[in-house]
Write an enzyme that holds these catalytic residues in place. Structure first.
Site, PDB file in Angstrom:
ATOM      1  N   ASP A  51       0.887  -1.020  -0.107  1.00 38.09           N
ATOM      2  CA  ASP A  51       0.105  -0.069   0.043  1.00 38.09           C
ATOM      3  C   ASP A  51       0.769   1.254   0.008  1.00 38.09           C
ATOM      4  O   ASP A  51       2.253   1.128   0.049  1.00 38.09           O
ATOM      5  CB  ASP A  51      -1.003   0.073   1.226  1.00 38.09           C
ATOM      6  CG  ASP A  51      -1.637  -1.067   1.265  1.00 38.09           C
ATOM      7  OD1 ASP A  51      -2.299  -1.325  -0.071  1.00 38.09           O
ATOM      8  OD2 ASP A  51      -2.584  -1.549   2.356  1.00 38.09           O
ATOM      9  N   TYR A 109       6.785 -10.167   7.004  1.00 39.40           N
ATOM     10  CA  TYR A 109       6.653  -8.565   7.301  1.00 39.40           C
ATOM     11  C   TYR A 109       7.239  -8.238   8.636  1.00 39.40           C
ATOM     12  O   TYR A 109       7.320  -8.849   9.515  1.00 39.40           O
ATOM     13  CB  TYR A 109       5.231  -7.934   7.299  1.00 39.40           C
ATOM     14  CG  TYR A 109       4.511  -7.557   5.797  1.00 39.40           C
ATOM     15  CD1 TYR A 109       4.794  -6.670   4.846  1.00 39.40           C
ATOM     16  CD2 TYR A 109       3.847  -8.853   5.214  1.00 39.40           C
ATOM     17  CE1 TYR A 109       3.946  -6.531   3.848  1.00 39.40           C
ATOM     18  CE2 TYR A 109       3.290  -8.912   4.005  1.00 39.40           C
ATOM     19  CZ  TYR A 109       3.319  -7.676   3.365  1.00 39.40           C
ATOM     20  OH  TYR A 109       2.651  -7.372   1.884  1.00 39.40           O
TER      21      TYR A 109
END
Length: 264
Positions: A51, A109
């Site tokens: 994003d 992540y």
């Protein structure tokens, strides 16, 4: 010829990975640089569409080209056409059945929180500042309920287009390194905003607003409105993507910054 690349980028000034009209994207910059080196239009496919504001040290892409170039052209040559906040880390020619997204078996992540009363300056764009004192040990205990296959509806963005909220979390750890707290999470895949929504709720636990058991309660509720607000994009990094061993993709340090691969 199909080629895979490892990509690193600071996402602070981009409107996400995906190419969009009239706004800057990582994909558009990379495709433009590759097209110059290949002397033909190049389109890339990525492992994870990050994003706006999200970073990566371990993004993986692939593309198909008729151009024959040395590895140095796809690395140093492409880098010479990229802005300073995007870089190719490695290159490998791959079999035709390889796909950066669909061949991936897991993604990892790391989310970095600067836990200090005063905001940082040097790493202002690479971490998320939390001025409240945080208890990393409580956050670590709370996060363990996320392991295994679970319905992550409570941590799924409303606009998520995934067919199912079920994901398999293979690893989750919260560690403190001085003023920095790192949330490290690996799963087969992630629903939209999953990591940032998890971190938002862990912060509520870390600062004492919620009990350690709250994370498990949220997971069971399957209700996004009951969890905390989404954490900012600033501290989130896609650090690695796993593939079957037979593809033999290069292994490089995950990072980011000071973090070793075995930390977190």
């Amino acid at each position: 010829m199909k080629i895979a690349l490892g990509i690193e980028y600071n996402g602070s000034r981009y409107f996400g990975w995906q190419r969009q009209q009239e706004v800057a994207s990582v994909q558009a910059c990379l495709e433009a640089a590759l097209s110059k080196v290949a002397n033909e239009p190049i389109g890339v496919f990525c492992a994870g569409r990050t994003d706006a504001g999200v970073h990566a040290t371990g993004q993986v892409v692939h593309f198909v080209t008729s151009a024959v170039r040395k590895d140095a052209a796809w690395t140093m040559g492409v880098n010479s056409h990229l802005p300073a906040d995007i870089a190719v880390r490695w290159v490998k020619t791959v079999d035709n059945d390889f796909h950066a997204r669909f061949s991936a078996t897991a993604r990892r992540y790391r989310y970095i929180i600067f836990s200090h009363r005063y905001r940082p300056a040097i790493l202002a764009q690479g971490v998320t500042h939390c001025y409240m004192p945080l208890d990393a040990e409580k956050m670590e205990r709370a996060a363990q309920c996320l392991l295994g296959e679970n319905d992550f509806t409570s941590f799924r963005a409303v606009q998520c287009q995934s067919r199912t909220p079920w994901r398999n979390v293979k690893h989750v750890k919260v560690t403190r390194h001085g003023a920095y707290i790192v949330v490290d999470i690996k799963a087969n895949a992630f629903v939209h905003h999953m990591v940032r929504n998890i971190v938002g709720s862990l912060i509520e636990i870390g600062c004492g607003n919620q009990d350690v058991t709250w994370m498990a309660e949220l997971l069971a509720l399957k209700d996004r409105t009951r969890a905390a607000a989404t954490a900012k994009a600033d501290g989130l990094y896609l650090v690695s993507v796993d593939y079957p061993d037979h593809f033999a993709l290069p292994k490089v340090p995950m990072g980011p910054l000071f973090l070793a691969d075995d930390e977190g």
